[in-house]
Design an enzyme around this catalytic site. Structure first.
Site, PDB file in Angstrom:
ATOM      1  CE  LYS A 118       3.736   0.429   5.187  1.00 37.57           C
ATOM      2  NZ  LYS A 118       2.767   0.451   4.067  1.00 37.57           N
ATOM      3  CD  GLU A 120      -2.745   1.210   2.494  1.00 33.69           C
ATOM      4  OE1 GLU A 120      -3.534   2.172   2.623  1.00 33.69           O
ATOM      5  OE2 GLU A 120      -2.634   0.300   3.337  1.00 33.69           O
ATOM      6  NE  ARG A 140       5.518  -8.259  11.097  1.00 33.12           N
ATOM      7  CZ  ARG A 140       4.865  -7.108  11.199  1.00 33.12           C
ATOM      8  NH1 ARG A 140       3.595  -7.106  11.594  1.00 33.12           N
ATOM      9  NH2 ARG A 140       5.439  -5.978  10.898  1.00 33.12           N
TER      10      ARG A 140
END
Length: 619
Positions: A325, A76, A315
């Site tokens: 983020k 994104e 992850r």
């Protein structure tokens, strides 16, 4: 009709990557095993490719897909990529490369409020810097596979209308709080919405009013009709469209309703004929909805079978690093760091400015592997990969980070003049780093004279036990230069050493017949005062003192390392001063350094960043 041949030479029998000529041996993992089984059984062998993303009819009119597999990297564009994304990039692009496929570069830009063109550009640059691209050249035909989810909004809307008419979706006008309460929890089933029994015609009309801007933001959502009693809360009629009046970076103000990520992402995969959709473990609970949606849209003839499949992996959890983020943005916004490319940041732009190489990050991603269980990787693993990559690449050079002047008091007596200087040479790379048949780089050339700079720690007036460097009466070699014998020092009024004094021993210069005539117990690095250049050296360390700075609800700001950056004025040899921005070096005894890609050379400044120390400490 057989599928077109690939641009690379692959025999008709399926081969694992380790068998293919020219392929590096790669560590197997569960994803590779899944792909290899699919290739062996021909799971996707009958797929067709229409030349770009499209629905069932579009691909049905195409040719057999020349790509054996299709993966995708779907960020994104709402921030800068970090080291965790680097692992995903290496994984997705690497699998496509190794199995005769292609990896699509796709922006999941379905949220207009947080996405910006700046992030799009930075992401594309990061992927290319890491060594990957989104081009394919099957059968001599070059294709770009750069896609935007927002270009599929028309199809997503059509899919939503189909779900409504088929009775699989409805418009819900409960408040957000009512929906939250009625959704239930892990111990209590959900409660049906009072709007769940609307007819398809009523829902379709209301959905079109949402599309036409007749309802306020938040007044209604479109929900999939699945099972409010499902043990998987994600299957309790999830929202798939919401009203959001916001200008989109790609579509402008064409839409005031936007699809939810969980609805959009499977559709994007299907339109692009993705075979293996690889996600991190937090999306595991969403996979049942992914599969449900694919089944419904294939039933309706909108998409073509076989559908893509989602597979989840753990992850990256790297010690002394945060990858949220939001928290990274907080560091930037609160000026705890100088920006997204601060060399202490785990962003790809930060790692790049710090001096990490694409090859080191690729090696790191390969070395840590791919699993389905969460674990922590020590940051030293990444540094180890960097040292391994730079060991035979980085030119050597001498730099003095904490300089004190060494005066060779008998220089004029030996050479006839205090102003006399002599050239010294040392290899830019050690002989062991030069491959057979490779032309070695030119030797470094630097000057020795009466005055040279040495590290302050290389002199002790009263040496501790085992100390082998300069102290009164001891003999050492100036690396690449002469053997010298220390005679003492000069101090200021506070007792601080201002000069170290020594005598040069004639005829002992490195590389001459008399070099070994006097045995020295140690060799020290130095820079000549005659040609040494002043440099700003930024000594970076870990940004956090806690190996897991935000685990367990901790405030990560409390773990900020006050010593994560120290700036010193150093003296470097002329070969280092002539460096180009982003050029890497090994400062002998100190570690690996890089000429700062933003500041080095600006206004004549010489600026180096420490990337990491030497593996074996001081040499």
């Amino acid at each position: 009709m057989p599928p077109p041949s690939l641009s690379s030479s692959i025999s008709p029998r399926y081969q694992a990557p380790a068998e293919i000529e020219g392929q590096a041996l790669r560590t197997s993992n569960f994803l590779r095993q899944i792909i290899e089984k699919d290739l062996e059984t021909g799971t996707y062998a009958q797929r067709q490719w229409g030349g770009g993303p499209g629905d069932a009819s579009f691909h049905s009119a195409g040719q057999p897909d020349p790509a054996k597999i299709r993966t995708r990297f779907p960020p994104e564009p709402n921030g800068y990529l970090h080291v965790g994304h680097a692992k995903s990039i290496c994984l997705n692009f690497g699998l496509a490369r190794d199995y005769g496929g292609v990896c699509h570069m796709r922006f999941d830009d379905t949220n207009p409020e947080k996405e910006e063109k700046e992030y799009v550009d930075s992401i594309l640059d990061a992927v290319q810097w890491l060594g990957f691209n989104w081009e394919s050249s099957f059968n001599g035909k070059q294709e770009s596979h750069l896609y935007y989810a927002s270009n599929y909004f028309d199809f997503m809307y059509r899919a939503a209308e189909y779900l409504i008419t088929a009775g699989h979706a409805y418009v819900d006008e409960q408040t957000a709080e009512e929906m939250r309460v009625n959704r239930g929890d892990f111990g209590k089933p959900g409660v049906d919405s009072p709007f769940r029994t609307r007819t398809p015609d009523e829902n379709l009309a209301r959905f079109r009013e949402m599309r036409d801007g007749k309802l306020a933001d938040g007044a209604a959502v479109l929900r999939a009709r699945i099972d409010m009693a499902s043990p998987n809360i994600n299957m309790r009629d999830p929202a798939i469209y919401r009203i959001r009046r916001a200008t989109h970076h790609n579509t402008g103000d064409a839409w005031c309703i936007y699809p939810m990520y969980t609805f959009a992402h499977p559709i994007e995969d299907a339109l692009e004929q993705i075979t293996h959709s690889i996600a991190t473990l937090e999306f595991e609970d969403q996979r049942p909805f992914y599969d449900w949606l694919m089944e419904r849209l294939i039933e309706g003839g909108l998409l073509k079978a076989p559908p893509p499949r989602q597979y989840e992996f753990a992850r990256l959890n790297l010690t002394y690093v945060i990858t949220s983020k939001r928290k990274l943005a907080q560091l930037v916004n609160e000026k705890k760091v100088s920006g997204w490319d601060d060399p202490r940041m785990p962003t790809i732009v930060g790692l790049r400015r710090r001096g990490y190489t694409p090859e080191a990050i690729q090696l790191f991603a390969e070395r840590i592997g791919v699993t389905k269980s969460d674990s922590w990787i020590d940051y030293s693993t990444l540094d180890g990969c960097l040292r391994e990559d730079l060991e035979n690449k980085a030119h050597r050079g001498m730099a003095v980070l904490d300089p004190v002047k060494l005066v060779l008091t008998n220089w004029a007596e030996v050479f006839g003049s205090d102003g006399y200087t002599e050239d010294c040479t040392q290899p830019a790379l050690p002989h062991s780093a030069i491959a057979e048949g490779q032309t070695p780089p030119p030797d470094r050339v630097f000057k020795i004279g009466k005055d040279v700079w040495i590290e302050r720690e290389d002199f002790e007036e009263v040496p501790p036990k085992g100390y082998k460097r300069l102290f009164p009466g001891n003999v050492v070699r100036l690396k690449g230069g002469y053997v010298i014998e220390c005679s003492g020092c000069a101090k200021d009024a506070d007792g601080k050493v201002t000069e170290v004094h020594a005598k040069v021993i004639a005829g002992t210069k490195s590389g001459t017949p008399g070099a070994d005539s006097v045995k020295a117990k140690a060799a020290i690095t130095w820079v000549g005062a005659a040609d040494g250049v002043s440099a700003e050296v930024r000594l970076y360390d870990r940004l956090f003192t806690d190996p897991q700075p935000d685990a367990g609800g901790k405030n990560f700001l409390d773990a900020l390392n006050p010593d994560s950056l120290k700036v010193v004025t150093a003296v470097v040899e002329p070969s280092l001063a002539a460096a180009k921005p982003d050029q890497k070096f090994q400062f002998e005894r100190h570690g690996y350094f890089v000429a700062d890609r933003a500041d080095h050379g600006v206004g004549g400044k010489v600026v180096f960043n420490r990337v990491t120390g030497l593996k074996d400490g001081r040499s």
